[in-house]
Enzyme design. Structure first.
Site, PDB file in Angstrom:
ATOM      1  N   HIS A   1       0.572 -21.064  -7.284  1.00 43.99           N
ATOM      2  CA  HIS A   1       1.146 -22.142  -8.100  1.00 43.99           C
ATOM      3  C   HIS A   1       1.537 -23.311  -7.195  1.00 43.99           C
ATOM      4  O   HIS A   1       1.826 -23.126  -6.000  1.00 43.99           O
ATOM      5  CB  HIS A   1       2.387 -21.632  -8.843  1.00 43.99           C
ATOM      6  CG  HIS A   1       2.067 -20.783 -10.039  1.00 43.99           C
ATOM      7  ND1 HIS A   1       3.012 -20.424 -10.972  1.00 43.99           N
ATOM      8  CD2 HIS A   1       0.888 -20.249 -10.472  1.00 43.99           C
ATOM      9  CE1 HIS A   1       2.446 -19.689 -11.916  1.00 43.99           C
ATOM     10  NE2 HIS A   1       1.158 -19.560 -11.643  1.00 43.99           N
TER      11      HIS A   1
ATOM     12  N   GLU B   1       4.228 -25.062  -6.996  1.00 47.75           N
ATOM     13  CA  GLU B   1       5.566 -24.966  -6.389  1.00 47.75           C
ATOM     14  C   GLU B   1       5.552 -24.082  -5.144  1.00 47.75           C
ATOM     15  O   GLU B   1       6.200 -24.384  -4.139  1.00 47.75           O
ATOM     16  CB  GLU B   1       6.568 -24.373  -7.387  1.00 47.75           C
ATOM     17  CG  GLU B   1       6.755 -25.163  -8.670  1.00 47.75           C
ATOM     18  CD  GLU B   1       5.877 -24.642  -9.799  1.00 47.75           C
ATOM     19  OE1 GLU B   1       4.671 -24.429  -9.574  1.00 47.75           O
ATOM     20  OE2 GLU B   1       6.407 -24.462 -10.908  1.00 47.75           O
TER      21      GLU B   1
END
Lengths: 147, 147
Positions: A56, A58
């Site tokens: 992901h 993040e």
């Protein structure tokens, strides 16, 4: 604390990352990490390309920012991310003790808020910055996928 | 489903990884991923060495197993990990749709169970396998740290 104009400026940079993900056929989520008004990490979702659920936006930005800072704690850092973080990313942000998280659109089904993931007590959260842009990119992605 | 002898055999392999982490001065957690009685990933916590809060044993094994399998879903896979996964790792395991998780010792404070992290409905969990060994290694680590 940055003012809302600055938040919009940085969220636009995160949205640019989300657009790159979109072009690659990835669920379009982008993230950047900022310290003292300087971007020290930028990333977009790469789960399909890397065949890796942990890729992901993040997660990549957390790793990159720690690498830049030479330490694993993201003190005085702000994460800008176009979509509400999931349980995994919120769990990573908990460990990072990041100072501030700004996200665009809510993820009512799989976002950390609905699922009750605990952030670090030091972390301040704001959301809704360029929410319409982030939502519209997600909707466009899933509409094109269905074709 | 493997029988308990097999679970102990694989948990011993995870404990060996935890011991390697211990020797490196890392919080001693080890993990392996098994498919059809074959180990396809092995890892230990590297958060200090890599300066990266995302470098938990489970995260590395998830990435390595997906790489081995050529796909991001860990179907028919079992994760053996010496300590109860945290929110981040449980969140990653959710996305992986892993079939089975076996862990050793509970983590009452920061484990996913106490914090209510949601696993995938397909995932079966068992715990307590070689719990005493995993706990004792953790206790020894924190005792030595305090010296």
């Amino acid at each position: 604390m940055e003012n809302s104009n600055t938040d919009e400026y940085f969220m636009k940079k995160a949205l640019q990352e989300a657009e790159v993900a979109f072009e690659k056929g990835e669920i379009p989520v982008g993230a950047i990490i900022v310290v003292e008004n300087r971007i020290i990490a930028r990333s977009h979702n790469l789960t399909e390309m890397l065949n890796d659920v942990t890729a992901h936006a993040e997660m990549q930005s957390i790793t990159a920012a720690a690498n830049f800072l030479g330490g694993k704690y993201l003190k005085n850092c702000t994460l800008y991310v176009t979509l509400e973080p999931c349980q995994m990313c919120a769990g990573a942000l908990y460990w990072s003790q990041i100072s501030r998280i700004v996200f665009g659109a809510r993820d009512e089904q799989r976002g950390y808020m609905a699922l009750g993931t605990k952030l670090h007590p030091k972390t301040v959260v704001e959301y809704g910055v360029l929410e319409a842009e982030a939502s519209s990119l997600m909707k466009r992605f899933f509409l094109e996928k269905r074709k």
